[in-house]
Design an enzyme around this catalytic site. Structure first.
Site, PDB file in Angstrom:
ATOM      1  N   TYR A   1       4.037  -7.632  17.103  1.00 18.26           N
ATOM      2  CA  TYR A   1       4.293  -6.676  16.030  1.00 18.26           C
ATOM      3  C   TYR A   1       5.067  -5.472  16.562  1.00 18.26           C
ATOM      4  O   TYR A   1       6.134  -5.116  16.041  1.00 18.26           O
ATOM      5  CB  TYR A   1       2.966  -6.232  15.416  1.00 18.26           C
ATOM      6  CG  TYR A   1       3.103  -5.089  14.437  1.00 18.26           C
ATOM      7  CD1 TYR A   1       3.913  -5.209  13.317  1.00 18.26           C
ATOM      8  CD2 TYR A   1       2.400  -3.903  14.631  1.00 18.26           C
ATOM      9  CE1 TYR A   1       4.027  -4.159  12.411  1.00 18.26           C
ATOM     10  CE2 TYR A   1       2.505  -2.854  13.731  1.00 18.26           C
ATOM     11  CZ  TYR A   1       3.322  -2.989  12.622  1.00 18.26           C
ATOM     12  OH  TYR A   1       3.434  -1.958  11.737  1.00 18.26           O
TER      13      TYR A   1
ATOM     14  N   PHE B   1       0.811  -1.215   0.000  1.00 16.83           N
ATOM     15  CA  PHE B   1       0.000   0.000   0.000  1.00 16.83           C
ATOM     16  C   PHE B   1       0.849   1.271   0.000  1.00 16.83           C
ATOM     17  O   PHE B   1       0.773   2.099  -0.910  1.00 16.83           O
ATOM     18  CB  PHE B   1      -0.918  -0.052   1.220  1.00 16.83           C
ATOM     19  CG  PHE B   1      -1.868   1.111   1.352  1.00 16.83           C
ATOM     20  CD1 PHE B   1      -2.582   1.583   0.267  1.00 16.83           C
ATOM     21  CD2 PHE B   1      -2.061   1.707   2.590  1.00 16.83           C
ATOM     22  CE1 PHE B   1      -3.469   2.643   0.398  1.00 16.83           C
ATOM     23  CE2 PHE B   1      -2.945   2.767   2.733  1.00 16.83           C
ATOM     24  CZ  PHE B   1      -3.649   3.230   1.640  1.00 16.83           C
TER      25      PHE B   1
ATOM     26  N   VAL C   1      12.873 -10.711   2.268  1.00 19.74           N
ATOM     27  CA  VAL C   1      13.862 -10.148   3.198  1.00 19.74           C
ATOM     28  C   VAL C   1      14.487 -11.197   4.096  1.00 19.74           C
ATOM     29  O   VAL C   1      15.541 -10.960   4.700  1.00 19.74           O
ATOM     30  CB  VAL C   1      13.248  -9.028   4.079  1.00 19.74           C
ATOM     31  CG1 VAL C   1      12.870  -7.822   3.245  1.00 19.74           C
ATOM     32  CG2 VAL C   1      12.059  -9.546   4.885  1.00 19.74           C
TER      33      VAL C   1
ATOM     34  N   SER D   1       4.208  -6.400  -8.250  1.00 21.10           N
ATOM     35  CA  SER D   1       3.460  -5.149  -8.146  1.00 21.10           C
ATOM     36  C   SER D   1       2.572  -5.003  -9.362  1.00 21.10           C
ATOM     37  O   SER D   1       3.066  -4.996 -10.495  1.00 21.10           O
ATOM     38  CB  SER D   1       4.422  -3.964  -8.054  1.00 21.10           C
ATOM     39  OG  SER D   1       3.727  -2.737  -8.227  1.00 21.10           O
TER      40      SER D   1
END
Length: 328
Positions: A130, A10, A46, A34
Site C-alpha cells: 500500500y 468515506f 480507474v 453513492s
C-alpha cells in the site's frame, strides 16, 4: 466543476457534503454508487481508461481518493493496478482534457515505521505494498505536473489514520472494543499516535483547490498526539467508564497471538480482525509533523471535539439506516 474520483467512500462523501453546503458543483466518479449523493455519480473504474475518459469533462480539477488500501488485499497486484495504474490513467486523461489541478490523497504509510516527528521531508521507506504503490503514484502525478510546471497544480496530501462518524476502520474497532469493556492494552501504552478527523481532511482538500501552480506536499495530522494510555482514558471518560486501564498484555505475547491469527487466515482464506501487522502498528509510535500551518488553513473541528462527536454518534446516540464506510 471538481471531479471526486473514488468519491463514494468515506472521505469523498464528507467532502461532497462540504461542497454541497458551499453550493459548489462537483461530480463523483467511482466504481461503486453513492448512497449519499446518487445523482452526482458516474460509474467508472480507474483501471479502465475509456470509462474514465467519458466521465471527466474539460478543465475539471481532479481529486483522486480512489485506492486499494486494506492490509489484506488479494491479489497483491491490485495495489499496483488501482493505485499506480489508476494514477497513470488519470494523468493520461488530464493531458487530454487540459486539467490543470490534481489533488491526490496519498498516505503517511510512504514513510513506513517512521521516526517520531517525521515531516514532509522524511525518508521514504514503506513496509507494505500500500505505502509503496501510493509513493509510486505520487511520482506519476509529479511527472504530469513537471510537463507544464507554470500552469499545473499538484497537491499531495499524506493523511495519518483517519476516523469519524460512520467509518468502520481501525480507530472504530479500537473504540468499539473499549466501549464493550473487552479492551486489552497490548504493551505499555506509552506509544503515541497521530490521527486525522475526516471533516478536517475534507476541509483541507477543499481549501487546497485554490493553491497556485506547483507541487504542494503535506502530511495531514490533527494535533495534539495522544499516547495510547491517554486515548483509551479519554474514550472511557466520554463513555462514563472508569478511566484506569486494567490488564495489559506484553507486546511479545500480543505479537505471537497475531502470528497465530495470520496462520489461521492463511489456511482458511478469511479476513480476521487480529493480525501480527495490526498488533505491530498498534504498539508502534506513529507521530508526524506537518507544514500545513504555513498555508493559513485552520481545521474546523478540534481533535478532542472530533473524538467526542464520533464516540457519541457511534456508541451513545442512535443512527439507524445510515451508510457505513469500511477502511483500515
Amino acid at each position: 466543476m471538481a471531479c471526486i474520483v473514488g468519491g463514494s467512500g468515506f472521505i469523498g462523501t464528507c467532502l461532497s457534503q462540504r461542497l454541497t453546503k458551499a453550493t459548489k458543483s462537483f461530480s463523483i466518479i467511482d466504481k461503486a454508487p453513492s448512497r449519499a449523493f446518487p445523482g452526482h455519480v458516474q460509474l467508472a473504474d480507474v483501471r479502465i481508461l475509456d470509462a474514465l475518459r467519458q466521465s471527466i469533462p474539460e478543465n475539471a480539477p481532479l481529486i483522486n481518493l480512489a485506492a486499494e488500501h486494506r492490509d489484506d488485499v488479494r491479489p497483491l497486484s491490485l495495489y499496483d493496478e488501482v493505485n499506480v495504474g489508476g494514477a497513470r490513467n488519470l494523468c493520461t486523461i488530464a493531458r487530454e482534457k487540459n486539467v490543470r489541478t490534481i489533488v491526490f490523497t496519498s498516505t503517511v504509510a510512504v514513510y513506513g515505521f517512521a521516526p517520531i516527528g517525521t515531516d514532509e521531508s522524511g525518508k521514504i521507506a514503506p513496509f507494505n505494498d500500500y505505502g509503496r504503490t501510493k509513493y509510486e503514484a505520487e511520482q506519476v502525478f509529479k511527472a504530469w505536473q513537471a510537463e507544464a510546471p507554470e500552469v499545473r497544480t499538484l497537491v499531495i496530501i499524506r493523511p495519518t489514520v483517519v476516523f469519524g462518524e460512520q467509518n468502520r476502520g481501525n480507530v472504530y474497532n479500537l473504540l468499539r472494543q473499549i466501549a464493550s469493556g473487552r479492551f486489552v492494552m497490548v504493551g505499555k501504552g506509552e506509544n503515541r499516535k497521530s490521527m486525522a478527523y475526516v471533516e478536517n481532511i475534507a476541509a483541507f482538500i477543499e481549501y487546497s483547490l485554490s493553491f497556485k501552480p506547483g507541487v504542494h506536499i503535506y502530511n495531514f495530522i490533527d494535533k495534539p498526539d495522544f499516547t495510547m494510555n491517554q486515548l483509551v482514558g479519554s474514550v472511557k471518560r466520554i463513555l462514563g467508564q472508569p478511566e484506569q486501564i486494567g490488564f495489559r498484555l506484553p507486546y511479545e505475547v500480543g505479537y505471537a497471538i497475531g502470528k497465530g491469527f495470520d496462520l489461521v487466515a492463511a489456511i482458511t482464506g478469511k479476513r480476521l480482525a487480529i493480525s501480527s501487522i495490526r498488533v505491530k502498528k498498534f504498539c508502534a509510535n506513529s507521530v508526524y509533523n506537518t507544514a500545513i500551518d504555513k498555508t493559513g488553513f485552520v481545521p474546523p473541528v478540534p481533535l478532542a471535539q472530533a473524538l467526542e462527536q464520533t464516540i457519541r454518534h457511534e456508541f451513545i446516540e442512535k443512527h439507524d439506516d445510515e451508510p457505513l464506510y469500511f477502511s483500515e
